[in-house]
Design an enzyme around this catalytic site. Structure first.
Site, short mmCIF file in Angstrom:
data_model
loop_
_atom_site.label_atom_id
_atom_site.label_comp_id
_atom_site.label_asym_id
_atom_site.label_seq_id
_atom_site.Cartn_x
_atom_site.Cartn_y
_atom_site.Cartn_z
CD GLU A 272 -1.16 61.55 80.36
OE1 GLU A 272 -2.31 61.99 80.51
OE2 GLU A 272 -0.32 61.59 81.27
CD GLU A 306 -4.83 64.70 77.90
OE1 GLU A 306 -3.95 63.89 78.28
OE2 GLU A 306 -5.38 65.51 78.66
N1 B3K Z 1 -2.93 62.69 83.09
C1 B3K Z 1 -4.35 62.81 83.08
C2 B3K Z 1 -4.95 63.03 84.43
C3 B3K Z 1 -5.17 61.80 85.20
C4 B3K Z 1 -5.95 62.09 86.44
C5 B3K Z 1 -6.03 60.93 87.31
N2 B3K Z 1 -6.90 61.15 88.44
C6 B3K Z 1 -4.83 63.90 82.19
C7 B3K Z 1 -3.85 64.97 81.89
O1 B3K Z 1 -3.40 65.69 82.73
O2 B3K Z 1 -3.48 65.06 80.77
ZN ZN Z 2 -1.71 66.24 81.61
#
Ligand code: B3K
Ligand code: ZN
Length: 884
Positions: A272, A306
């Site tokens: 995101e 996202e």
């Molecule tokens: N925030 C990211 C995930 C990141 C993972 C890092 N190992 C995707 C999500 O949850 O939207």
């Molecule tokens: Zn997320």
């Protein structure tokens, strides 16, 4: 503190703010074929009240320092220590701000970890969450350090005509030698994990959106050359997400542009980054010829997820990684609600709960157990788990149940108003609901710190003379490996009392100590409480834990006849599904025990008939009927049994039960199956997808009843869409692995879709999950297939991940060869990409549930693995915890 290093443990209790405040980040990234040169200007200032004279300690990971200046002057080497893992600078000014210029040199083309800056398919891209930014430059790489960024990217124009970073475009222009540059300005202060940069030769699908206050936002989706048209559905999903967040939560988008880039080598689903989401291309690209209904739903969900992070994650971020569920649980809750509104709420809820029980429950009940807000970690990448995401979402859902719909919106409004621009905590979040509604969430907060699945027992007693029904509810949380406590939780239990006509009765209730009752929710707070419903003219059917209002393991003493009645009558479609599913689950468990003892598998005809009747019930939407007919999986049965599991017996029993139901229902299933053949051109809408889902589960029954591959072979040939074609191929492969029709169809499929990596992933997966004695041989062979590439996360997951997590019989072979093979692959993968290796290794987590022979084989393989030299922190952490 908060600086994990190799084997070190990072603890929530050690949190304290940084000694230095960061105001702005100014970067110049020069991309060349063999290297990337990164110059980063940081404007810093000592924080009031910080330790006087403290050194500045910046994080690094495999970095090379090229130069370092302070306020424009080179820094004496005696003033700093630079290692690949960090940069410590001494003697910095006590007062006023100063600027550091840090130059690093990277080799993105050699970065197989896919964290930091790397190249995928010729495209430069970044992944920084959680700790990837420190692989680009030395930095206070933690989520409570927020700054505005200005980024200048330079690259060869022919090689990378597209240059993107976060925020709004500021400048661009030509340079000497065929190079060009672009400057991006991000006005919203953000933590480094939300940084992104993309450069490459990409196609673009452009559109725009007008926000509720009338601002025009350019929407761009970038794909590899020639595939922009495959992003049309993703674009549509994006616009629907933007509308929904405005309507449902009053949240508007805030930059002039919102871009998405589809990348083929990506460690997870998507990321995101502020204004520039980077996606695994699996969650962007859809072609009606090659995408399944599941792919469409997946794209819609991930795009929404996202996008929703822009407010829950980006505008309000996390103070530290212990608060990860603050953004992930909340954002999953939001994307679930979006899908419920866009599609069918009941079907979405059933799918979410099936996912939760299949993935989160085993995690919460095994060695990898951890609370929704962990209190320590060795490797944060290993905490992007079903517990943080899915149980985290359940906790948000329970808050909504406790404070009610209006209260929930009021609490969320307050959260956005109060914490915009903050790096917040769970306490901050809960306080908003308390302040907005007056609710008491003190006891509820235990859900965040106590790991494990609570068992909720419900016993009922009816006194016909007095017309009184007494429900006794009790809760029990066992101390698990996480050792995080077992105090009673506040459990909201949604319920209804269903009369013989199917309508809910609204009785008067008295409640004992340890609970309260509102109209349709019993709030259990003590270890036990009783609720007495008075003035009943008939004995009602008790529909308990409606919509799965709390993530608990439910045990009832309800009579089979009551449950069959609920499966037929309950006005709550979720509970109607669950009544059936629980009954069938018990049949499958009993059948497994029979099969293990070599006995005959018996099927309770009343349950089979209820299942068949639900499948045929035209008053229900097809997607719901498909859910009802989809029996618990082999892994579900293993979880229900809990110990001494023999996957071969489960497999035999489940097949026998499916066959018995199929034979009983065949006469009715055939015309229904035939009536579902869609003659209209393919459309991915939810209703059409629901009909295909129903048709797919019927096909499985019909193959079982006939014990012939013909129907599947015919559907494979005739299908005009990937859902039907893939269903047919999967069933051929899983039910008739040795048949010539299967071999032909597998070869045909490969030939047709050879050029499309996402489809070939499916080809690998469906073979990896075929539950046969020869599965391991097949998977070994496929690991040597020219199209297999361990370094590509999607491909590694499609073969090794799918085999380990999705092939009960093959992975858990009694001779331990499945375990040994997966361990061998994981080790090889660990050298390339530790995150993916560690993720696949979690398939071992349920090893203690198996019968003693398998248990010992699995333990031995894990014990051998942990002894290997040079294991990554990621993999070592998973293996170590699995053995605890
Ligand atoms: N925030 C990211 C995930 C990141 C993972 C890092 N190992 C995707 C999500 O949850 O939207
Ligand atoms: Zn997320």
């Amino acid at each position: 503190m908060l600086r994990p290093n190799q084997d070190q443990v990072t603890r929530l209790s050690d949190y304290r703010p940084t000694d230095f405040r960061l105001a702005t980040v100014d970067m110049r990234v020069q991309l060349f074929a063999e290297q990337a040169d990164v110059l980063t200007l940081l404007t810093l200032e000592r924080r009031d009240g910080s330790v006087a004279g403290a050194d500045l300690v910046l994080d690094g990971d495999e970095l090379t320092l090229v130069s370092l200046t302070l306020d424009g002057a080179p820094l004496d080497t005696a003033r700093y220590d630079a290692t690949p893992q960090g940069l410590t600078i001494r003697g910095l000014p006590d007062k006023g701000s100063f600027t550091l210029a840090i130059e690093t040199r990277l080799q993105p083309q050699l970065n197989t970890k896919l964290m930091g800056l790397y190249r995928s398919n010729g495209v430069w891209c970044t992944q920084c969450e959680a700790e990837g930014f420190r692989r680009i430059t030395y930095f206070p790489d933690r989520p409570d350090v927020l700054a505005t960024y200005r980024v200048r990217i330079e690259a060869d124009k022919a090689e990378a005509p597209v240059l993107l970073s976060n925020g709004n475009p500021a400048e661009h222009g030509l340079m000497e030698g065929g190079r060009h540059f672009a400057v991006w300005d991000d006005p919203f202060p953000k933590p480094s994990y939300l940084f992104a940069l993309v450069a490459g030769d990409l196609d673009r699908l452009g559109d725009h959106f007008t926000t509720m206050s009338g601002r025009r936002v350019a929407l761009d989706i970038y794909t590899e050359k020639g595939r922009a048209h495959e992003a049309l559905y993703a674009m549509d999903a994006l616009k629907r997400s933007m509308v929904w967040d405005e309507k449902r939560f009053g949240r508007e988008y805030d930059l002039d542009v919102f871009s998405i880039v589809a990348i083929s080598d990506f460690n997870m689903g998507a990321m995101e980054n502020k204004g520039l989401n980077v996606f695994n291309h699996k969650y962007v690209l859809l072609d009606p010829e090659t995408a399944t209904d599941g792919d469409y739903a997946g794209v819609e969900t991930v795009i929404a997820h996202e996008y929703f992070h822009n407010w829950t994650g980006n505008r309000i971020t996390c103070r530290d990684w212990f608060q990860l569920c603050l953004k992930e649980g909340l954002t999953v809750y939001r994307d679930q609600e979006f899908s419920a509104d866009e599609r069918s709420a009941a079907v979405k809820r059933i799918a979410s709960v099936r996912g939760l029980t299949a993935h989160q429950f085993p995690e919460d009940q095994g060695p990898l157990q951890h609370p929704v807000r962990p209190s320590e970690y060795k490797e944060i990448s290993n905490f992007y788990t079903a517990t943080i995401y899915d149980k985290g979402a359940e906790l948000v859902r329970m808050i909504a149940t406790i404070v009610g719909e209006k209260g929930f919106r009021a609490g969320m409004d307050l959260y956005f108003e109060r914490h915009d621009g903050d790096a917040a905590t769970i306490e901050d979040f809960l306080a908003c609901f308390v302040d907005a509604t007056g609710a008491d969430l003190t006891q509820f907060a235990r859900w965040y710190s106590q790991a494990g699945t609570p068992v909720l027992k419900v016993a009922e007693q009816y006194d016909a003379d007095r017309g009184e029904l007494t429900l006794t509810l009790s809760q029990n949380l066992a101390q698990g490996p996480a050792g995080t406590g077992t105090l009673p939780l506040h459990i909201p239990v949604r319920f209804g009392l269903v009369g013989a006509n199917g309508h809910d009765i609204e009785p008067v209730a008295r409640v004992g100590d340890g609970g309260t009752v509102t109209e349709d929710v019993i709030h259990l707070r003590g270890a036990e409480t009783t609720v007495v419903f008075e003035g009943l003219g008939e004995r009602p059917y008790v529909s308990i834990l409606r919509d799965f209002s709390a993530p608990v393991a439910l045990r009832t003493t309800q009579r089979e006849s009551d449950r069959l009645a609920l499966a037929r009558l309950d006005g709550n479609p979720f509970n109607r599904w669950r009544a059936l599913s629980d009954l069938v689950g018990e049949v499958l468990q009993a059948a497994t025990i029979e099969a293990r003892g070599g006995g005959e598998v018996r099927l309770d005809p009343a349950i089979a008939d209820a299942l068949i009747a639900t499948g045929l019930d035209e008053t229900l939407e097809p997607a719901l009927r498909a859910q009802a007919l989809s029996l618990p999986s082999e892994a579900d049965i293993a979880r229900l049994l809990g110990e001494n599991v023999d996957p071969d017996a489960i497999h035999t029993a489940r097949r026998a039960v499916v066959t018995a139901i199929a034979q009983r229902g065949e006469k009715q299933f055939i015309p229904l199956f035939e009536s579902l053949v869609d003659r209209a051109p393919f459309s991915p809408d939810a209703a059409s997808a629901g009909r295909r889902a129903l048709s797919s589960v019927l096909l499985d029954f019909l193959l079982a009843a006939s014990n012939s591959p013909d129907r599947a072979a015919e559907q494979y040939r005739a299908a005009d869409n990937m859902t039907e074609q893939l269903t047919a191929l999967t069933l051929l492969c899983h039910r008739f692995p040795e048949d010539a029709a299967t071999r032909d169809a597998l070869a045909d499929f490969y030939r047709r879709f050879e050029g499309n990596a996402l489809v070939i992933d499916k080809w690998f997966s469906l073979q990896a999950t075929a539950p046969s004695a020869t599965a391991l041989q097949t998977v070994r062979g496929l690991a040597g297939h020219p199209a297999f590439r361990l370094a590509n996360p999607n491909r590694a997951r499609a073969l090794i991940g799918a085999f380990a997590a999705g092939n009960q019989v093959g992975f858990n072979r009694a001779d331990g060869a499945g375990y040994a093979f997966v361990a061998e692959m994981i080790q090889a993968l660990d050298e390339l990409n530790p995150q993916i290796a560690a993720r696949i290794a979690t398939a071992f987590r349920s090893w203690r549930c198996f019968e003693s022979v398998r248990r010992e084989k699995a333990r031995a393989v894990l014990a051998q693995l942990i002894e290997k030299k040079n294991l990554s922190t990621d993999l070592k952490d998973i293996v170590e915890r699995s053995l605890r």
